[in-house]
Design a protein around this motif. Structure first.
Motif, PDB file in Angstrom:
ATOM      1  N   GLY B 161       0.812  -1.215   0.000  1.00 23.31           N
ATOM      2  CA  GLY B 161       0.000   0.000   0.000  1.00 23.31           C
ATOM      3  C   GLY B 161       0.840   1.256   0.000  1.00 23.31           C
ATOM      4  N   SER B 162       1.799   1.321   0.939  1.00 28.04           N
ATOM      5  CA  SER B 162       2.570   2.564   1.035  1.00 28.04           C
ATOM      6  C   SER B 162       3.440   2.777  -0.199  1.00 28.04           C
ATOM      7  CB  SER B 162       3.410   2.592   2.312  1.00 28.04           C
ATOM      8  OG  SER B 162       3.792   1.307   2.694  1.00 28.04           O
ATOM      9  N   CYS B 163       4.025   1.698  -0.744  1.00 27.39           N
ATOM     10  CA  CYS B 163       4.855   1.865  -1.941  1.00 27.39           C
ATOM     11  C   CYS B 163       4.004   2.302  -3.135  1.00 27.39           C
ATOM     12  CB  CYS B 163       5.601   0.577  -2.274  1.00 27.39           C
ATOM     13  SG  CYS B 163       6.946   0.247  -1.123  1.00 27.39           S
ATOM     14  N   ALA B 164       2.801   1.729  -3.261  1.00 26.67           N
ATOM     15  CA  ALA B 164       1.943   2.122  -4.380  1.00 26.67           C
ATOM     16  C   ALA B 164       1.531   3.580  -4.248  1.00 26.67           C
ATOM     17  CB  ALA B 164       0.707   1.231  -4.432  1.00 26.67           C
ATOM     18  N   VAL B 165       1.171   3.982  -3.034  1.00 23.87           N
ATOM     19  CA  VAL B 165       0.781   5.380  -2.847  1.00 23.87           C
ATOM     20  C   VAL B 165       1.964   6.307  -3.134  1.00 23.87           C
ATOM     21  CG1 VAL B 165       0.094   7.107  -1.132  1.00 23.87           C
ATOM     22  CG2 VAL B 165      -1.108   4.939  -1.267  1.00 23.87           C
ATOM     23  N   ALA B 166       3.173   5.905  -2.662  1.00 19.91           N
ATOM     24  CA  ALA B 166       4.355   6.732  -2.945  1.00 19.91           C
ATOM     25  C   ALA B 166       4.574   6.827  -4.450  1.00 19.91           C
ATOM     26  CB  ALA B 166       5.587   6.138  -2.261  1.00 19.91           C
ATOM     27  N   ALA B 167       4.502   5.683  -5.154  1.00 22.14           N
ATOM     28  CA  ALA B 167       4.752   5.688  -6.598  1.00 22.14           C
ATOM     29  C   ALA B 167       3.745   6.583  -7.320  1.00 22.14           C
ATOM     30  CB  ALA B 167       4.686   4.266  -7.159  1.00 22.14           C
ATOM     31  N   TYR B 168       2.457   6.417  -6.993  1.00 20.86           N
ATOM     32  CA  TYR B 168       1.462   7.204  -7.714  1.00 20.86           C
ATOM     33  C   TYR B 168       1.503   8.677  -7.328  1.00 20.86           C
ATOM     34  CZ  TYR B 168      -0.528   3.085  -9.912  1.00 20.86           C
ATOM     35  OH  TYR B 168      -0.702   1.969 -10.675  1.00 20.86           O
ATOM     36  N   SER B 169       1.806   8.985  -6.061  1.00 15.87           N
ATOM     37  CA  SER B 169       1.847  10.418  -5.731  1.00 15.87           C
ATOM     38  C   SER B 169       3.037  11.090  -6.401  1.00 15.87           C
ATOM     39  CB  SER B 169       1.888  10.703  -4.226  1.00 15.87           C
ATOM     40  OG  SER B 169       1.664   9.576  -3.461  1.00 15.87           O
ATOM     41  N   TYR B 170       4.186  10.389  -6.405  1.00 17.27           N
ATOM     42  CA  TYR B 170       5.340  11.025  -7.050  1.00 17.27           C
ATOM     43  C   TYR B 170       5.147  11.136  -8.549  1.00 17.27           C
ATOM     44  CZ  TYR B 170       7.663  10.770  -2.581  1.00 17.27           C
ATOM     45  OH  TYR B 170       7.983  10.930  -1.272  1.00 17.27           O
ATOM     46  N   MET B 171       4.412  10.178  -9.140  1.00 16.10           N
ATOM     47  CA  MET B 171       4.128  10.302 -10.570  1.00 16.10           C
ATOM     48  C   MET B 171       3.348  11.569 -10.842  1.00 16.10           C
ATOM     49  SD  MET B 171       2.997   6.820 -12.274  1.00 16.10           S
ATOM     50  CE  MET B 171       3.477   5.692 -11.042  1.00 16.10           C
ATOM     51  N   ALA B 172       2.389  11.855  -9.947  1.00 14.76           N
ATOM     52  CA  ALA B 172       1.615  13.082 -10.118  1.00 14.76           C
ATOM     53  C   ALA B 172       2.514  14.296  -9.919  1.00 14.76           C
ATOM     54  CB  ALA B 172       0.457  13.099  -9.129  1.00 14.76           C
ATOM     55  N   LEU B 173       3.590  14.119  -9.152  1.00 13.06           N
ATOM     56  CA  LEU B 173       4.465  15.253  -8.841  1.00 13.06           C
ATOM     57  C   LEU B 173       5.656  15.352  -9.805  1.00 13.06           C
ATOM     58  CD1 LEU B 173       4.487  15.032  -4.952  1.00 13.06           C
ATOM     59  CD2 LEU B 173       3.288  16.678  -6.371  1.00 13.06           C
ATOM     60  N   VAL B 174       5.692  14.479 -10.818  1.00 12.30           N
ATOM     61  CA  VAL B 174       6.784  14.527 -11.797  1.00 12.30           C
ATOM     62  C   VAL B 174       7.030  15.942 -12.325  1.00 12.30           C
ATOM     63  CG1 VAL B 174       7.245  13.895 -14.223  1.00 12.30           C
ATOM     64  CG2 VAL B 174       6.931  12.125 -12.528  1.00 12.30           C
ATOM     65  N   PRO B 175       5.972  16.701 -12.667  1.00 11.74           N
ATOM     66  CA  PRO B 175       6.214  18.052 -13.178  1.00 11.74           C
ATOM     67  C   PRO B 175       6.841  19.001 -12.151  1.00 11.74           C
ATOM     68  CG  PRO B 175       3.974  17.339 -13.680  1.00 11.74           C
ATOM     69  CD  PRO B 175       4.539  16.341 -12.725  1.00 11.74           C
ATOM     70  N   ILE B 176       6.817  18.612 -10.876  1.00  5.95           N
ATOM     71  CA  ILE B 176       7.431  19.461  -9.850  1.00  5.95           C
ATOM     72  C   ILE B 176       8.811  18.941  -9.477  1.00  5.95           C
ATOM     73  CG2 ILE B 176       7.200  20.295  -7.465  1.00  5.95           C
ATOM     74  CD1 ILE B 176       4.112  19.990  -7.949  1.00  5.95           C
ATOM     75  N   ILE B 177       8.967  17.610  -9.417  1.00  2.00           N
ATOM     76  CA  ILE B 177      10.231  17.025  -8.975  1.00  2.00           C
ATOM     77  C   ILE B 177      11.314  17.150 -10.047  1.00  2.00           C
ATOM     78  CG2 ILE B 177      11.368  14.868  -8.264  1.00  2.00           C
ATOM     79  CD1 ILE B 177       8.630  13.923  -7.204  1.00  2.00           C
ATOM     80  N   GLN B 178      10.943  16.885 -11.306  1.00  2.00           N
ATOM     81  CA  GLN B 178      11.976  16.765 -12.331  1.00  2.00           C
ATOM     82  C   GLN B 178      12.613  18.067 -12.832  1.00  2.00           C
ATOM     83  OE1 GLN B 178      10.356  14.035 -15.387  1.00  2.00           O
ATOM     84  NE2 GLN B 178      11.916  12.628 -14.620  1.00  2.00           N
ATOM     85  N   PRO B 179      11.820  19.113 -13.147  1.00  2.00           N
ATOM     86  CA  PRO B 179      12.439  20.275 -13.816  1.00  2.00           C
ATOM     87  C   PRO B 179      13.638  20.889 -13.092  1.00  2.00           C
ATOM     88  CG  PRO B 179      10.076  20.403 -14.009  1.00  2.00           C
ATOM     89  CD  PRO B 179      10.360  19.256 -13.065  1.00  2.00           C
ATOM     90  N   PRO B 180      13.612  21.072 -11.754  1.00  2.00           N
ATOM     91  CA  PRO B 180      14.801  21.693 -11.141  1.00  2.00           C
ATOM     92  C   PRO B 180      16.058  20.847 -11.338  1.00  2.00           C
ATOM     93  CG  PRO B 180      13.003  21.485  -9.540  1.00  2.00           C
ATOM     94  CD  PRO B 180      12.565  20.793 -10.777  1.00  2.00           C
TER      95      PRO B 180
END
Lengths: 73, 372
Positions: B161-180
């Protein structure tokens, strides 16, 4: 002298901002296409007048399609 | 009479509410809020959020082994390895390998971005996760939800559960995590590099690709078979153009149905006792670390390739090697367009992006082979 607006990638024409006879300047937003659920603007390559438009809103376009022709002054 | 009422009252769940359950409700409401209001991967985070509520209802027993409804979804869907491969069937039918075949050299970027998976695996092991848990945490860096769930179910079900939630939340945050990270590692001159026109890819190549990759990948890494086989079958449906009905069903009805039955039981694995542990905080930190490292190694590998290539590639494309399709490719396009608005990187980025999906599945297969 004429220059073409070429599709840089495949997608769907979402919005057409030009009409035949329009005076346009380089870097004006000619149309907006949707590819991979993202809106991507396509820009006018040079100053001139729109001579011909080959697409309408809703059309599916392929990469390298000629979308419009601009007559240069 | 009053006694009867009182005993009815006692069979309700109110007496069994614990602070842990209330915290889990708060977690669930947060995910549901993010899904609806912020559009964070709503197709998954919404059913996951609701699944968390359902798993934290005292006496309801929805997750009771052999009895509960959600337990059956979980057992027959996820533990039996049915749902993640079916998701891959749909994804295969949606995936166009054309951009990859047009620039086969970019396949390395899809492999390079898996470095985050392995670095995180070692980092997680170093701070106290056992090998199986560390592999499950590492795979988050591949940014592929179904693969994360597939691997977690086999190696570390208590962390699913926690790994899936982490994976999907970070996927949603790709536009914030990656550009910098992408901007930090590239110069303006590199970001404006335009790609050479792609060659045209024939239909024959597109039909042969899923068949040949199935043979090659599954012979090399047999443990990747359930995901790769379904992924390539879906893609063969798509490219064969002879079974339009099946392609359509795989892309739409089937994918939508299995998505419902993926999210709900994944959320239901998250009860208070399992989820509320300090380890979960580390999972989220390490997941973020994995994403960041994958992005960075992708970009660095692209720059390294440029040392040898006559026709330079735009190093931003390396960031598309994480398999969040098509979010990572969109991010590459946007960061490129910020440097030069007439540079259209989207389709070039799709190549490493789909290669990244295959890369993550192979990485999961290797973990399974070594650790199972």
């Amino acid at each position: 002298m004429a220059q073409e607006i070429i599709a840089p990638l495949a997608g769907k024409v979402l919005q057409l901002n030009i009409a035949v006879g329009d005076k346009v300047e380089e870097d004006d937003e000619a149309l907006v296409i949707e590819a991979m659920k993202m809106e991507t603007p396509i820009y006018v390559p040079c100053d001139g007048t729109i001579k011909q438009i080959n697409v309408k809103e809703g059309d599916e376009i392929e990469e390298e399609d000629v979308l419009a022709i601009i007559g240069k002054e | 009479m009053i006694e009867k009422l009182f005993s009815l009252f006692k069979t309700s769940g109110i007496f069994y509410l614990t602070p842990g359950i209330l915290v889990m409700w708060a977690v669930a409401f947060t995910l549901i809020y993010l899904a609806i209001a912020k559009d964070y991967e709503p197709l998954l985070l919404l059913p996951i959020g609701f699944g968390i509520i359902l798993a934290n209802l005292p006496l309801a027993g929805l997750m009771d082994p052999h009895e509960g409804l959600l337990w059956k979804f979980y057992h027959y869907g996820i533990q039996w390895e049915i749902i993640p491969p079916l998701i891959f069937l749909g994804l295969g039918a949606l995936t166009d390998f054309g951009p990859l075949l047009a620039n086969p050299g970019l396949i390395f970027l899809g492999a390079g971005a898996q470095a985050g998976v392995y670095l995180t695996f070692f980092a997680a092991h170093a701070i106290g996760f056992n090998l199986k848990e560390a592999a499950t945490v590492g795979i988050i860096g591949g940014a592929d939800g179904p693969t994360t769930i597939f691997l977690a179910a086999k190696l570390a079900p208590h962390m699913l559960g926690s790994c899936a939630v982490a994976a999907y939340s970070y996927m949603a945050l790709v536009p914030i995590i990656q550009p910098p990270i992408m901007r930090l590692l590239t110069t303006k001159e590199e970001r404006v590099i335009r790609m050479k026109k792609s060659r045209k890819v024939s239909q024959l190549e597109k039909i042969l690709f899923p068949i040949i990759s199935t043979l090659l990948i599954i012979i090399l890494v047999p443990a990747s078979a359930p995901l790769i086989s379904m992924f390539m079958l879906g893609n063969l449906f798509r490219e064969a153009k002879a079974v339009a009905r099946l392609t359509h069903a795989a892309q739409n009805e089937l994918l939508n149905i299995v998505t419902i039955f993926l999210g709900l039981p994944v959320g239901a694995t998250m009860n208070a006792e399992i989820f509320l542990q300090t380890k979960v905080i580390f999972i989220f930190f390490l997941g973020l670390f994995a994403f960041a490292v994958s992005t960075a190694t992708g970009v660095i590998l692209a720059k390294f390739m440029n040392l040898f290539l006559k026709q330079k590639i735009n190093p931003l494309l390396g960031a598309a090697g994480v398999s969040a399709v098509p979010m990572a490719a969109r991010v590459v396009h946007k960061v490129g367009a910020q440097a030069d608005k007439k540079n259209y990187l989207l389709m070039y980025a799709m190549g490493p992006n789909v290669a990244g999906v295959i890369g993550t599945v192979i990485a999961a297969g290797i973990f399974l082979t070594l650790l199972k």
